[in-house]
Design a protein around this motif. Sequence first.
Motif, PDB file in Angstrom:
ATOM      1  N   CYS A 103       1.981   2.860   8.903  1.00  0.00           N
ATOM      2  CA  CYS A 103       3.030   3.011   7.839  1.00  0.00           C
ATOM      3  C   CYS A 103       4.361   3.237   8.161  1.00  0.00           C
ATOM      4  CB  CYS A 103       2.524   4.116   6.758  1.00  0.00           C
ATOM      5  SG  CYS A 103       3.746   4.597   5.445  1.00  0.00           S
ATOM      6  N   ALA A 104       5.542   2.574   7.867  1.00  0.00           N
ATOM      7  CA  ALA A 104       6.852   2.694   8.403  1.00  0.00           C
ATOM      8  C   ALA A 104       7.374   4.106   7.742  1.00  0.00           C
ATOM      9  CB  ALA A 104       7.688   1.620   7.774  1.00  0.00           C
ATOM     10  N   ILE A 105       6.675   4.811   6.993  1.00  0.00           N
ATOM     11  CA  ILE A 105       7.267   6.107   6.546  1.00  0.00           C
ATOM     12  C   ILE A 105       6.673   7.116   7.144  1.00  0.00           C
ATOM     13  CG2 ILE A 105       7.542   7.644   4.327  1.00  0.00           C
ATOM     14  CD1 ILE A 105       8.155   5.035   2.806  1.00  0.00           C
ATOM     15  N   CYS A 106       5.040   7.258   7.175  1.00  0.00           N
ATOM     16  CA  CYS A 106       4.577   8.544   7.611  1.00  0.00           C
ATOM     17  C   CYS A 106       3.841   8.123   8.884  1.00  0.00           C
ATOM     18  CB  CYS A 106       3.607   9.012   6.554  1.00  0.00           C
ATOM     19  SG  CYS A 106       1.961   7.829   6.493  1.00  0.00           S
ATOM     20  N   ASP A 107       3.839   7.039   9.658  1.00  0.00           N
ATOM     21  CA  ASP A 107       3.303   6.556  10.841  1.00  0.00           C
ATOM     22  C   ASP A 107       1.841   6.776  10.936  1.00  0.00           C
ATOM     23  OD1 ASP A 107       5.665   5.835  11.980  1.00  0.00           O
ATOM     24  OD2 ASP A 107       6.319   7.888  12.412  1.00  0.00           O
ATOM     25  N   ARG A 108       1.111   6.944   9.794  1.00  0.00           N
ATOM     26  CA  ARG A 108      -0.493   6.761   9.850  1.00  0.00           C
ATOM     27  C   ARG A 108      -0.724   5.528   9.772  1.00  0.00           C
ATOM     28  NH1 ARG A 108      -1.269  11.143   5.196  1.00  0.00           N
ATOM     29  NH2 ARG A 108       0.359  10.089   4.396  1.00  0.00           N
ATOM     30  N   PRO A 109      -1.924   5.325  10.067  1.00  0.00           N
ATOM     31  CA  PRO A 109      -2.495   3.873  10.192  1.00  0.00           C
ATOM     32  C   PRO A 109      -2.886   3.439   8.712  1.00  0.00           C
ATOM     33  CG  PRO A 109      -3.907   5.435  11.843  1.00  0.00           C
ATOM     34  CD  PRO A 109      -3.030   6.012  10.909  1.00  0.00           C
ATOM     35  N   ILE A 110      -2.749   2.307   8.374  1.00  0.00           N
ATOM     36  CA  ILE A 110      -2.696   1.428   6.967  1.00  0.00           C
ATOM     37  C   ILE A 110      -4.268   0.806   7.373  1.00  0.00           C
ATOM     38  CG2 ILE A 110      -2.245  -0.143   5.502  1.00  0.00           C
ATOM     39  CD1 ILE A 110       0.683   0.420   6.371  1.00  0.00           C
ATOM     40  N   ASP A 111      -5.089   0.998   6.163  1.00  0.00           N
ATOM     41  CA  ASP A 111      -6.328   0.170   6.058  1.00  0.00           C
ATOM     42  C   ASP A 111      -6.230  -0.941   5.040  1.00  0.00           C
ATOM     43  OD1 ASP A 111      -8.908  -0.676   5.753  1.00  0.00           O
ATOM     44  OD2 ASP A 111      -9.830   1.540   5.564  1.00  0.00           O
ATOM     45  N   ASP A 112      -6.052  -1.953   5.379  1.00  0.00           N
ATOM     46  CA  ASP A 112      -5.830  -2.984   4.603  1.00  0.00           C
ATOM     47  C   ASP A 112      -7.326  -3.317   3.605  1.00  0.00           C
ATOM     48  OD1 ASP A 112      -3.501  -3.703   5.862  1.00  0.00           O
ATOM     49  OD2 ASP A 112      -4.324  -4.737   7.100  1.00  0.00           O
ATOM     50  N   ALA A 113      -8.202  -2.599   3.872  1.00  0.00           N
ATOM     51  CA  ALA A 113      -9.341  -2.933   2.761  1.00  0.00           C
ATOM     52  C   ALA A 113      -9.362  -2.072   1.676  1.00  0.00           C
ATOM     53  CB  ALA A 113     -10.618  -2.558   3.672  1.00  0.00           C
ATOM     54  N   ILE A 114      -8.294  -0.974   1.788  1.00  0.00           N
ATOM     55  CA  ILE A 114      -8.278  -0.117   0.630  1.00  0.00           C
ATOM     56  C   ILE A 114      -7.392  -0.697  -0.562  1.00  0.00           C
ATOM     57  CG2 ILE A 114      -7.312   2.217  -0.161  1.00  0.00           C
ATOM     58  CD1 ILE A 114      -7.714   3.211   2.586  1.00  0.00           C
ATOM     59  N   ARG A 115      -7.741  -0.952  -1.432  1.00  0.00           N
ATOM     60  CA  ARG A 115      -7.053  -1.394  -2.609  1.00  0.00           C
ATOM     61  C   ARG A 115      -6.302  -0.523  -3.704  1.00  0.00           C
ATOM     62  NH1 ARG A 115      -6.417  -5.498   0.117  1.00  0.00           N
ATOM     63  NH2 ARG A 115      -8.092  -6.858   0.700  1.00  0.00           N
ATOM     64  N   TRP A 116      -5.418  -1.024  -4.193  1.00  0.00           N
ATOM     65  CA  TRP A 116      -4.750  -0.367  -5.540  1.00  0.00           C
ATOM     66  C   TRP A 116      -5.686  -0.082  -6.469  1.00  0.00           C
ATOM     67  CZ3 TRP A 116      -3.444  -1.015 -10.437  1.00  0.00           C
ATOM     68  CH2 TRP A 116      -2.624  -0.236 -10.804  1.00  0.00           C
ATOM     69  N   PRO A 117      -5.893   1.076  -7.124  1.00  0.00           N
ATOM     70  CA  PRO A 117      -4.682   1.981  -7.368  1.00  0.00           C
ATOM     71  C   PRO A 117      -4.976   3.225  -6.321  1.00  0.00           C
ATOM     72  CG  PRO A 117      -6.524   2.494  -8.901  1.00  0.00           C
ATOM     73  CD  PRO A 117      -6.715   1.397  -8.231  1.00  0.00           C
ATOM     74  N   ASP A 118      -5.670   3.232  -5.165  1.00  0.00           N
ATOM     75  CA  ASP A 118      -5.711   4.373  -4.126  1.00  0.00           C
ATOM     76  C   ASP A 118      -4.458   4.521  -3.778  1.00  0.00           C
ATOM     77  OD1 ASP A 118      -6.125   5.536  -1.559  1.00  0.00           O
ATOM     78  OD2 ASP A 118      -8.132   5.315  -1.925  1.00  0.00           O
ATOM     79  N   PRO A 119      -4.083   5.773  -3.334  1.00  0.00           N
ATOM     80  CA  PRO A 119      -2.618   6.129  -2.987  1.00  0.00           C
ATOM     81  C   PRO A 119      -2.594   5.797  -1.489  1.00  0.00           C
ATOM     82  CG  PRO A 119      -3.751   8.051  -3.887  1.00  0.00           C
ATOM     83  CD  PRO A 119      -4.913   6.912  -4.117  1.00  0.00           C
ATOM     84  N   MET A 120      -3.641   5.427  -0.775  1.00  0.00           N
ATOM     85  CA  MET A 120      -3.692   4.952   0.760  1.00  0.00           C
ATOM     86  C   MET A 120      -3.457   3.445   0.739  1.00  0.00           C
ATOM     87  SD  MET A 120      -2.906   7.659   2.048  1.00  0.00           S
ATOM     88  CE  MET A 120      -3.136   7.501   3.928  1.00  0.00           C
ATOM     89  N   SER A 121      -3.472   2.679  -0.411  1.00  0.00           N
ATOM     90  CA  SER A 121      -3.535   1.431  -0.241  1.00  0.00           C
ATOM     91  C   SER A 121      -2.162   0.800   0.157  1.00  0.00           C
ATOM     92  CB  SER A 121      -3.763   0.681  -1.766  1.00  0.00           C
ATOM     93  OG  SER A 121      -2.648   0.972  -2.787  1.00  0.00           O
ATOM     94  N   VAL A 122      -2.012  -0.413   0.583  1.00  0.00           N
ATOM     95  CA  VAL A 122      -0.987  -1.143   1.105  1.00  0.00           C
ATOM     96  C   VAL A 122       0.136  -1.387   0.145  1.00  0.00           C
ATOM     97  CG1 VAL A 122      -1.849  -3.157   1.703  1.00  0.00           C
ATOM     98  CG2 VAL A 122      -0.044  -2.345   3.139  1.00  0.00           C
ATOM     99  N   GLU A 123       1.189  -1.524   0.390  1.00  0.00           N
ATOM    100  CA  GLU A 123       2.459  -1.941  -0.158  1.00  0.00           C
ATOM    101  C   GLU A 123       3.571  -2.400   0.523  1.00  0.00           C
ATOM    102  OE1 GLU A 123       3.978   0.549  -3.432  1.00  0.00           O
ATOM    103  OE2 GLU A 123       2.304   0.457  -4.687  1.00  0.00           O
ATOM    104  N   VAL A 124       4.381  -3.313   0.079  1.00  0.00           N
ATOM    105  CA  VAL A 124       5.777  -3.813   0.871  1.00  0.00           C
ATOM    106  C   VAL A 124       6.872  -2.988   0.266  1.00  0.00           C
ATOM    107  CG1 VAL A 124       7.067  -5.842   1.406  1.00  0.00           C
ATOM    108  CG2 VAL A 124       4.440  -5.867   1.417  1.00  0.00           C
ATOM    109  N   ASP A 125       7.767  -2.389   1.078  1.00  0.00           N
ATOM    110  CA  ASP A 125       8.670  -1.668   0.524  1.00  0.00           C
ATOM    111  C   ASP A 125       9.989  -2.198   1.026  1.00  0.00           C
ATOM    112  OD1 ASP A 125      10.157   0.650  -0.416  1.00  0.00           O
ATOM    113  OD2 ASP A 125      10.511   1.273   1.575  1.00  0.00           O
ATOM    114  N   GLU A 126      10.927  -2.239   0.463  1.00  0.00           N
ATOM    115  CA  GLU A 126      12.391  -2.757   0.588  1.00  0.00           C
ATOM    116  C   GLU A 126      13.078  -1.402   1.648  1.00  0.00           C
ATOM    117  OE1 GLU A 126      12.079  -3.000  -2.874  1.00  0.00           O
ATOM    118  OE2 GLU A 126      11.403  -4.872  -3.069  1.00  0.00           O
ATOM    119  N   ILE A 127      13.583  -1.510   2.798  1.00  0.00           N
ATOM    120  CA  ILE A 127      14.306  -0.469   3.392  1.00  0.00           C
ATOM    121  C   ILE A 127      15.506  -0.125   2.541  1.00  0.00           C
ATOM    122  CG2 ILE A 127      15.407  -0.035   5.299  1.00  0.00           C
ATOM    123  CD1 ILE A 127      13.721  -1.918   6.847  1.00  0.00           C
TER     124      ILE A 127
END
Length: 112
Positions: free
Chosen positions: A32-56
């Motif tokens: 994660c570009a913000i918290c530096d923790r690993p991202i598990d691509d298998a986790i799906r929305w609406p889970d808070p740890m799911s993946v998203e694309v953010d605009e810097i």
Amino acid sequence: MPHGRNYRDPRRINRRARNLARQRVLAQQVSCAICDRPIDDAIRWPDPMSVEVDEIIPVSLGGSATDLCNLEKVHCCCNQLKSDKSLAWARRKAKGAPALKPTAMPFSTSAW
């Protein structure tokens, strides 16, 4: 963010370019570009740890929704924390550091 009849959302103007850019960012194996923790691509929305694309630089502040240099992979909860703030601000908040304004002065009292 401007609204009204003449407003055109930059994320929807060129939907194909936006989707291609998102796919490229989501394909990266990065933390994660913000918290530096690993991202598990298998986790799906609406889970808070799911993946998203953010605009810097948020689209609402003139950032590009399709430029790969302005997009990063983040957790959903980190993206919500960041909102339309700066990346540096969000990183400080995610790491628990106080996000003080540069002009903030410490409050002190005197015992008169």
